[in-house]
Scaffold this motif. Sequence first.
Motif, PDB file in Angstrom:
ATOM      1  N   ILE A   1      19.474  -7.014  -3.151  1.00 28.63           N
ATOM      2  CA  ILE A   1      18.695  -7.097  -4.390  1.00 28.63           C
ATOM      3  C   ILE A   1      18.535  -5.723  -5.039  1.00 28.63           C
ATOM      4  CG2 ILE A   1      16.456  -6.976  -3.203  1.00 28.63           C
ATOM      5  CD1 ILE A   1      17.130  -9.180  -6.233  1.00 28.63           C
ATOM      6  N   PHE A   2      18.393  -4.669  -4.254  1.00 33.03           N
ATOM      7  CA  PHE A   2      18.215  -3.350  -4.858  1.00 33.03           C
ATOM      8  C   PHE A   2      19.536  -2.821  -5.434  1.00 33.03           C
ATOM      9  CE2 PHE A   2      14.051  -2.121  -2.410  1.00 33.03           C
ATOM     10  CZ  PHE A   2      13.368  -3.109  -3.111  1.00 33.03           C
TER      11      PHE A   2
ATOM     12  N   ILE B   1      19.659  -4.387  -8.747  1.00 30.07           N
ATOM     13  CA  ILE B   1      18.795  -3.663  -9.694  1.00 30.07           C
ATOM     14  C   ILE B   1      19.510  -2.385 -10.150  1.00 30.07           C
ATOM     15  CG2 ILE B   1      16.644  -2.332  -9.870  1.00 30.07           C
ATOM     16  CD1 ILE B   1      15.299  -4.550  -8.190  1.00 30.07           C
TER      17      ILE B   1
ATOM     18  N   PHE C   1      11.762   2.271  -9.717  1.00 32.49           N
ATOM     19  CA  PHE C   1      11.277   1.122 -10.491  1.00 32.49           C
ATOM     20  C   PHE C   1       9.991   0.616  -9.865  1.00 32.49           C
ATOM     21  CE2 PHE C   1      14.651   0.020  -7.525  1.00 32.49           C
ATOM     22  CZ  PHE C   1      14.076  -0.958  -6.741  1.00 32.49           C
ATOM     23  N   LEU C   2       9.216  -0.140 -10.666  1.00 35.45           N
ATOM     24  CA  LEU C   2       7.957  -0.675 -10.147  1.00 35.45           C
ATOM     25  C   LEU C   2       8.218  -1.734  -9.087  1.00 35.45           C
ATOM     26  CD1 LEU C   2       5.745  -1.123 -13.362  1.00 35.45           C
ATOM     27  CD2 LEU C   2       5.814   0.827 -11.788  1.00 35.45           C
ATOM     28  N   ASP C   3       7.444  -1.650  -8.029  1.00 38.51           N
ATOM     29  CA  ASP C   3       7.426  -2.704  -7.013  1.00 38.51           C
ATOM     30  C   ASP C   3       6.811  -3.954  -7.641  1.00 38.51           C
ATOM     31  OD1 ASP C   3       6.491  -4.316  -4.714  1.00 38.51           O
ATOM     32  OD2 ASP C   3       6.988  -2.559  -3.511  1.00 38.51           O
ATOM     33  N   THR C   4       7.432  -5.109  -7.434  1.00 33.18           N
ATOM     34  CA  THR C   4       6.898  -6.340  -8.025  1.00 33.18           C
ATOM     35  C   THR C   4       5.665  -6.861  -7.273  1.00 33.18           C
ATOM     36  OG1 THR C   4       8.566  -7.538  -6.760  1.00 33.18           O
ATOM     37  CG2 THR C   4       8.991  -7.217  -9.112  1.00 33.18           C
TER      38      THR C   4
ATOM     39  N   LEU D   1       9.105   2.252  -6.345  1.00 39.74           N
ATOM     40  CA  LEU D   1      10.105   2.301  -5.279  1.00 39.74           C
ATOM     41  C   LEU D   1      11.246   3.177  -5.755  1.00 39.74           C
ATOM     42  CD1 LEU D   1      10.323  -1.520  -4.411  1.00 39.74           C
ATOM     43  CD2 LEU D   1       9.004   0.237  -3.201  1.00 39.74           C
TER      44      LEU D   1
ATOM     45  N   ASN E   1       9.652   2.262   5.169  1.00 44.92           N
ATOM     46  CA  ASN E   1       9.847   1.499   6.397  1.00 44.92           C
ATOM     47  C   ASN E   1      11.328   1.522   6.731  1.00 44.92           C
ATOM     48  OD1 ASN E   1       7.141   0.480   6.844  1.00 44.92           O
ATOM     49  ND2 ASN E   1       7.430  -0.755   5.014  1.00 44.92           N
TER      50      ASN E   1
ATOM     51  N   SER F   1       9.310  -3.737   9.713  1.00 41.75           N
ATOM     52  CA  SER F   1       8.492  -3.920   8.496  1.00 41.75           C
ATOM     53  C   SER F   1       9.280  -3.633   7.221  1.00 41.75           C
ATOM     54  CB  SER F   1       7.224  -3.050   8.508  1.00 41.75           C
ATOM     55  OG  SER F   1       6.394  -3.429   9.570  1.00 41.75           O
ATOM     56  N   GLN F   2      10.605  -3.499   7.321  1.00 44.56           N
ATOM     57  CA  GLN F   2      11.430  -3.250   6.122  1.00 44.56           C
ATOM     58  C   GLN F   2      11.974  -4.592   5.644  1.00 44.56           C
ATOM     59  OE1 GLN F   2      14.861  -0.697   6.734  1.00 44.56           O
ATOM     60  NE2 GLN F   2      15.302  -0.563   4.544  1.00 44.56           N
ATOM     61  N   SER F   3      11.447  -5.067   4.503  1.00 42.94           N
ATOM     62  CA  SER F   3      11.841  -6.396   4.040  1.00 42.94           C
ATOM     63  C   SER F   3      13.097  -6.365   3.175  1.00 42.94           C
ATOM     64  CB  SER F   3      10.690  -7.054   3.271  1.00 42.94           C
ATOM     65  OG  SER F   3      10.306  -6.259   2.179  1.00 42.94           O
ATOM     66  N   VAL F   4      13.438  -5.213   2.617  1.00 41.22           N
ATOM     67  CA  VAL F   4      14.690  -5.087   1.838  1.00 41.22           C
ATOM     68  C   VAL F   4      15.532  -4.001   2.506  1.00 41.22           C
ATOM     69  CG1 VAL F   4      15.715  -4.591  -0.405  1.00 41.22           C
ATOM     70  CG2 VAL F   4      13.496  -5.751  -0.295  1.00 41.22           C
TER      71      VAL F   4
ATOM     72  N   HIS G   1      14.357   2.644   0.630  1.00 46.63           N
ATOM     73  CA  HIS G   1      13.472   2.823  -0.517  1.00 46.63           C
ATOM     74  C   HIS G   1      12.237   3.591  -0.096  1.00 46.63           C
ATOM     75  CE1 HIS G   1      12.793  -1.121   1.344  1.00 46.63           C
ATOM     76  NE2 HIS G   1      11.498  -0.937   1.099  1.00 46.63           N
TER      77      HIS G   1
ATOM     78  N   HIS H   1       8.415   4.300  -0.962  1.00 44.26           N
ATOM     79  CA  HIS H   1       7.252   3.811  -1.701  1.00 44.26           C
ATOM     80  C   HIS H   1       6.433   5.009  -2.174  1.00 44.26           C
ATOM     81  CE1 HIS H   1       7.258  -0.463  -0.136  1.00 44.26           C
ATOM     82  NE2 HIS H   1       7.911   0.107   0.871  1.00 44.26           N
TER      83      HIS H   1
ATOM     84  N   ARG I   1      -1.953  -6.594  -1.769  1.00 45.18           N
ATOM     85  CA  ARG I   1      -1.052  -6.556  -2.934  1.00 45.18           C
ATOM     86  C   ARG I   1      -1.784  -7.058  -4.160  1.00 45.18           C
ATOM     87  NH1 ARG I   1       4.066  -4.235  -1.702  1.00 45.18           N
ATOM     88  NH2 ARG I   1       4.332  -4.484   0.536  1.00 45.18           N
TER      89      ARG I   1
HETATM   90  P1  DGP Z   1       9.370  -2.927   2.406  1.00 48.91           P
HETATM   91  O1  DGP Z   1       8.510  -4.022   2.906  1.00 48.91           O
HETATM   92  O2  DGP Z   1       8.924  -1.541   2.842  1.00 48.91           O
HETATM   93  O3  DGP Z   1      10.833  -3.184   2.697  1.00 48.91           O
HETATM   94  O4  DGP Z   1       9.209  -2.926   0.827  1.00 48.91           O
HETATM   95  C1  DGP Z   1      10.005  -3.699  -0.017  1.00 48.91           C
HETATM   96  C2  DGP Z   1       9.289  -3.811  -1.313  1.00 48.91           C
HETATM   97  O5  DGP Z   1      10.204  -4.311  -2.273  1.00 48.91           O
HETATM   98  C3  DGP Z   1       8.107  -4.758  -1.319  1.00 48.91           C
HETATM   99  O6  DGP Z   1       6.932  -3.998  -1.527  1.00 48.91           O
HETATM  100  C4  DGP Z   1       8.340  -5.721  -2.474  1.00 48.91           C
HETATM  101  C5  DGP Z   1       9.488  -5.078  -3.228  1.00 48.91           C
HETATM  102  N1  DGP Z   1      10.464  -6.001  -3.788  1.00 48.91           N
HETATM  103  C6  DGP Z   1      11.080  -7.022  -3.150  1.00 48.91           C
HETATM  104  N2  DGP Z   1      11.949  -7.635  -3.982  1.00 48.91           N
HETATM  105  C7  DGP Z   1      11.867  -6.976  -5.168  1.00 48.91           C
HETATM  106  C8  DGP Z   1      12.521  -7.150  -6.425  1.00 48.91           C
HETATM  107  O7  DGP Z   1      13.374  -8.018  -6.609  1.00 48.91           O
HETATM  108  N3  DGP Z   1      12.175  -6.281  -7.401  1.00 48.91           N
HETATM  109  C9  DGP Z   1      11.250  -5.278  -7.226  1.00 48.91           C
HETATM  110  N4  DGP Z   1      10.990  -4.488  -8.265  1.00 48.91           N
HETATM  111  N5  DGP Z   1      10.606  -5.098  -6.049  1.00 48.91           N
HETATM  112  C10 DGP Z   1      10.915  -5.937  -5.048  1.00 48.91           C
END
Ligand code: DGP
Length: 139
Positions: A4-5, A8, A27-30, A39, A85, A89-92, A96, A98, A115
Amino acid sequence: MDCIFCQIVDGTVPATVVVDEPFVLGFLDTRPVFKGHVLLVPRIHVDTLPDLPAELLPVLMGAAQRTAGAVVAGLGAQGSFVAMNNVVSQSVPHLHVHVVPRTKGDGLRGFFWPRTKYTSDEEAQEYAARVSAALAPPP
Ligand code: DGP
């Protein structure tokens, strides 16, 4: 490419861009911890910090340093929390950093991140513009 990144970075998925530099996009975290949560990603795909080419480390962290200044200057935050992360705890899985605006008494404690949400795209654009306008140029 299903990252996804990366999407982007290449413009196929929209994001509210704050930092637009040759090797780094911000870019802004959603799902911001606080409004103005940025991020920063290397434009090339690497999964984690240990994978980042050494020559990009000062470029990425330099952008993080300047963004940490910009959330203070642009948003009136007192300071920031800067973190990444790696795997756990790294979801993407695209590296990145923060950069979260912080103000004393904002309620953030430890590693549990509440959040919030932007009320509209316009509000997100306004936060992005304020940070972007306060961003020092790269050296
Ligand atoms: P982490 O959990 O440290 O991997 O943080 C991933 C962050 O990415 C989380 O805070 C939400 C953000 N995020 C996930 N998907 C998207 C997206 O499609 N666009 C943006 N701008 N942020 C996203």
